[in-house]
Motif scaffolding. Structure first.
Motif, PDB file in Angstrom:
ATOM      1  N   PRO A  10      57.508  26.235  53.060  1.00  0.00           N
ATOM      2  CA  PRO A  10      58.523  26.131  54.117  1.00  0.00           C
ATOM      3  C   PRO A  10      59.197  24.775  54.152  1.00  0.00           C
ATOM      4  O   PRO A  10      60.383  24.667  54.420  1.00  0.00           O
ATOM      5  N   ALA A  11      58.428  23.703  53.883  1.00  0.00           N
ATOM      6  CA  ALA A  11      59.013  22.363  53.925  1.00  0.00           C
ATOM      7  C   ALA A  11      60.080  22.199  52.863  1.00  0.00           C
ATOM      8  O   ALA A  11      61.167  21.679  53.114  1.00  0.00           O
ATOM      9  N   ALA A  12      59.784  22.659  51.651  1.00  0.00           N
ATOM     10  CA  ALA A  12      60.764  22.555  50.574  1.00  0.00           C
ATOM     11  C   ALA A  12      61.968  23.433  50.860  1.00  0.00           C
ATOM     12  O   ALA A  12      63.110  23.057  50.618  1.00  0.00           O
ATOM     13  N   SER A  13      61.713  24.637  51.392  1.00  0.00           N
ATOM     14  CA  SER A  13      62.819  25.535  51.721  1.00  0.00           C
ATOM     15  C   SER A  13      63.708  24.931  52.785  1.00  0.00           C
ATOM     16  O   SER A  13      64.927  25.060  52.752  1.00  0.00           O
ATOM     17  N   ALA A  14      63.091  24.261  53.761  1.00  0.00           N
ATOM     18  CA  ALA A  14      63.876  23.631  54.826  1.00  0.00           C
ATOM     19  C   ALA A  14      64.749  22.531  54.264  1.00  0.00           C
ATOM     20  O   ALA A  14      65.889  22.347  54.685  1.00  0.00           O
ATOM     21  N   CYS A  15      64.213  21.786  53.297  1.00  0.00           N
ATOM     22  CA  CYS A  15      65.011  20.717  52.686  1.00  0.00           C
ATOM     23  C   CYS A  15      66.215  21.295  51.967  1.00  0.00           C
ATOM     24  O   CYS A  15      67.319  20.773  52.047  1.00  0.00           O
ATOM     25  N   GLN A  36      56.417   3.430  50.579  1.00  0.00           N
ATOM     26  CA  GLN A  36      55.745   2.353  51.305  1.00  0.00           C
ATOM     27  C   GLN A  36      54.809   2.885  52.387  1.00  0.00           C
ATOM     28  O   GLN A  36      53.712   2.359  52.583  1.00  0.00           O
ATOM     29  N   ALA A  37      55.248   3.941  53.088  1.00  0.00           N
ATOM     30  CA  ALA A  37      54.545   4.363  54.306  1.00  0.00           C
ATOM     31  C   ALA A  37      53.564   5.509  54.106  1.00  0.00           C
ATOM     32  O   ALA A  37      52.700   5.727  54.961  1.00  0.00           O
ATOM     33  N   LEU A  38      53.688   6.254  53.019  1.00  0.00           N
ATOM     34  CA  LEU A  38      52.883   7.472  52.883  1.00  0.00           C
ATOM     35  C   LEU A  38      51.912   7.412  51.711  1.00  0.00           C
ATOM     36  O   LEU A  38      51.633   8.427  51.075  1.00  0.00           O
ATOM     37  N   THR A  39      51.400   6.253  51.435  1.00  0.00           N
ATOM     38  CA  THR A  39      50.416   6.138  50.352  1.00  0.00           C
ATOM     39  C   THR A  39      49.081   6.729  50.803  1.00  0.00           C
ATOM     40  O   THR A  39      48.679   6.597  51.964  1.00  0.00           O
ATOM     41  N   GLY A  40      48.418   7.391  49.876  1.00  0.00           N
ATOM     42  CA  GLY A  40      47.082   7.919  50.161  1.00  0.00           C
ATOM     43  C   GLY A  40      47.062   9.275  50.822  1.00  0.00           C
ATOM     44  O   GLY A  40      45.980   9.796  51.122  1.00  0.00           O
ATOM     45  N   LEU A  41      48.220   9.888  51.076  1.00  0.00           N
ATOM     46  CA  LEU A  41      48.260  11.210  51.700  1.00  0.00           C
ATOM     47  C   LEU A  41      48.419  12.290  50.638  1.00  0.00           C
ATOM     48  O   LEU A  41      48.901  12.032  49.536  1.00  0.00           O
ATOM     49  N   SER A  42      48.047  13.497  50.999  1.00  0.00           N
ATOM     50  CA  SER A  42      48.181  14.612  50.064  1.00  0.00           C
ATOM     51  C   SER A  42      49.650  14.937  49.837  1.00  0.00           C
ATOM     52  O   SER A  42      50.513  14.613  50.662  1.00  0.00           O
ATOM     53  N   ALA A  43      49.930  15.588  48.718  1.00  0.00           N
ATOM     54  CA  ALA A  43      51.316  15.941  48.379  1.00  0.00           C
ATOM     55  C   ALA A  43      51.923  16.847  49.441  1.00  0.00           C
ATOM     56  O   ALA A  43      53.104  16.717  49.795  1.00  0.00           O
ATOM     57  N   GLN A  44      51.121  17.772  49.988  1.00  0.00           N
ATOM     58  CA  GLN A  44      51.632  18.684  51.011  1.00  0.00           C
ATOM     59  C   GLN A  44      52.001  17.928  52.286  1.00  0.00           C
ATOM     60  O   GLN A  44      53.051  18.177  52.892  1.00  0.00           O
ATOM     61  N   SER A  45      51.149  16.978  52.695  1.00  0.00           N
ATOM     62  CA  SER A  45      51.427  16.199  53.902  1.00  0.00           C
ATOM     63  C   SER A  45      52.680  15.359  53.725  1.00  0.00           C
ATOM     64  O   SER A  45      53.527  15.279  54.621  1.00  0.00           O
ATOM     65  N   VAL A  46      52.809  14.735  52.548  1.00  0.00           N
ATOM     66  CA  VAL A  46      53.996  13.921  52.270  1.00  0.00           C
ATOM     67  C   VAL A  46      55.252  14.777  52.325  1.00  0.00           C
ATOM     68  O   VAL A  46      56.266  14.393  52.921  1.00  0.00           O
ATOM     69  N   GLU A  47      55.190  15.958  51.723  1.00  0.00           N
ATOM     70  CA  GLU A  47      56.345  16.858  51.703  1.00  0.00           C
ATOM     71  C   GLU A  47      56.753  17.252  53.119  1.00  0.00           C
ATOM     72  O   GLU A  47      57.940  17.228  53.470  1.00  0.00           O
ATOM     73  N   ARG A  48      55.771  17.587  53.945  1.00  0.00           N
ATOM     74  CA  ARG A  48      56.067  17.994  55.321  1.00  0.00           C
ATOM     75  C   ARG A  48      56.632  16.840  56.146  1.00  0.00           C
ATOM     76  O   ARG A  48      57.592  17.008  56.900  1.00  0.00           O
ATOM     77  N   ILE A  49      56.032  15.679  56.006  1.00  0.00           N
ATOM     78  CA  ILE A  49      56.467  14.518  56.794  1.00  0.00           C
ATOM     79  C   ILE A  49      57.889  14.114  56.419  1.00  0.00           C
ATOM     80  O   ILE A  49      58.716  13.825  57.291  1.00  0.00           O
ATOM     81  N   ILE A  50      58.197  14.098  55.131  1.00  0.00           N
ATOM     82  CA  ILE A  50      59.543  13.722  54.691  1.00  0.00           C
ATOM     83  C   ILE A  50      60.563  14.762  55.143  1.00  0.00           C
ATOM     84  O   ILE A  50      61.666  14.423  55.601  1.00  0.00           O
ATOM     85  N   ALA A  51      60.204  16.047  55.040  1.00  0.00           N
ATOM     86  CA  ALA A  51      61.130  17.102  55.468  1.00  0.00           C
ATOM     87  C   ALA A  51      61.420  16.987  56.963  1.00  0.00           C
ATOM     88  O   ALA A  51      62.572  17.080  57.398  1.00  0.00           O
ATOM     89  N   ALA A  52      60.371  16.770  57.757  1.00  0.00           N
ATOM     90  CA  ALA A  52      60.562  16.638  59.206  1.00  0.00           C
ATOM     91  C   ALA A  52      61.350  15.376  59.538  1.00  0.00           C
ATOM     92  O   ALA A  52      62.228  15.390  60.411  1.00  0.00           O
ATOM     93  N   SER A  53      61.061  14.286  58.836  1.00  0.00           N
ATOM     94  CA  SER A  53      61.770  13.026  59.089  1.00  0.00           C
ATOM     95  C   SER A  53      63.254  13.189  58.815  1.00  0.00           C
ATOM     96  O   SER A  53      64.103  12.730  59.592  1.00  0.00           O
ATOM     97  N   ARG A  54      63.582  13.847  57.713  1.00  0.00           N
ATOM     98  CA  ARG A  54      64.992  14.018  57.373  1.00  0.00           C
ATOM     99  C   ARG A  54      65.700  14.896  58.409  1.00  0.00           C
ATOM    100  O   ARG A  54      66.828  14.610  58.810  1.00  0.00           O
TER     101      ARG A  54
END
Length: 225
Positions: A10-15, A36-54
């Protein structure tokens, strides 16, 4: 062997679905902030956070982000997700605007007063929506056109007009009333009989009321004579 489709989540689709507004977001800058801000997180979490941020940068609400991304609203607005999303959006706006703060962008405006009015008027003044409304109000008071304001705050013009403009204009109206109070014209008081100047209970001879009475009496008795 299964292959991973870039738009299968869903995150990728939303993007992809938000592509028509992608030009409003500097993805290169967002990518640098992500590193800078999302080091150490899973790929899924990073994808969701970036999609929501955008989506938030484009003017969407947390609730619409949750629906589009297929994430529970409570999950998106609490804990790690909310903290990281707010951090990324803040860093994006801070770096996008360079070193300019709201006070410097609205240099002719009493920004603390605008913030106090916003805190009083808005239901959630500390939310991202509330802070954006206050910023838009300050920039409106500075006299900037809505196109420039949209670019500065990273929100689409249509979204500003639909969701932000009304609240911002109410803040502007109260700000103007405080800064430029309307002076009421003084009302001339009509003296009553008890307030007229007297001497031993009688009106003083020089007063216009006394003189008028004297002249009326003289005219009356002259006609009789």
């Amino acid at each position: 062997m299964k292959t991973h489709n870039a738009t299968s989540t869903p995150a990728a689709s939303a993007c992809v679905g938000a592509g028509q507004g992608a030009d409003l977001v500097d993805m290169a800058l967002l990518s640098r902030i992500k590193d800078q801000a999302l080091t150490g997180l899973s790929a899924q979490s990073v994808e969701r956070i970036i999609a929501a941020s955008r989506m938030l940068i484009m003017g969407h609400t947390f609730r619409s982000c949750a629906v589009s991304l297929g994430i529970k609203y409570g999950t998106l607005t609490g804990g790690l997700y909310a903290r990281k999303i707010k951090e990324i959006v803040y860093l994006y706006h801070a770096q996008k605007g360079g070193e300019k703060s709201l006070a410097s962008l609205a240099c002719d405006v009493d920004v603390p007063l605008v913030q106090r009015i916003g805190f009083k008027q808005l239901q959630k003044p500390n939310s991202m929506l509330g802070q954006s409304v206050v910023a838009i109000a300050a920039l409106m008071l500075q006299g900037l056109p809505v196109q420039d304001i949209a670019q500065m705050v990273g929100i689409k013009i249509q979204t500003i007009k639909k969701s932000y403009s009304g609240k911002a204009k109410r803040i502007c109206a109260e700000y103007t009333d405080i800064k430029n109070p309307v002076q009421k014209a003084p009302v001339a008081e009509t003296p009553i009989a008890f307030d007229l100047p007297r001497l031993n209970g009688a009106l003083v001879p020089e007063h216009e009321v006394s003189m008028s009475a004297i002249w009326r009496g003289m005219e009356r008795w002259r006609s009789v004579a």
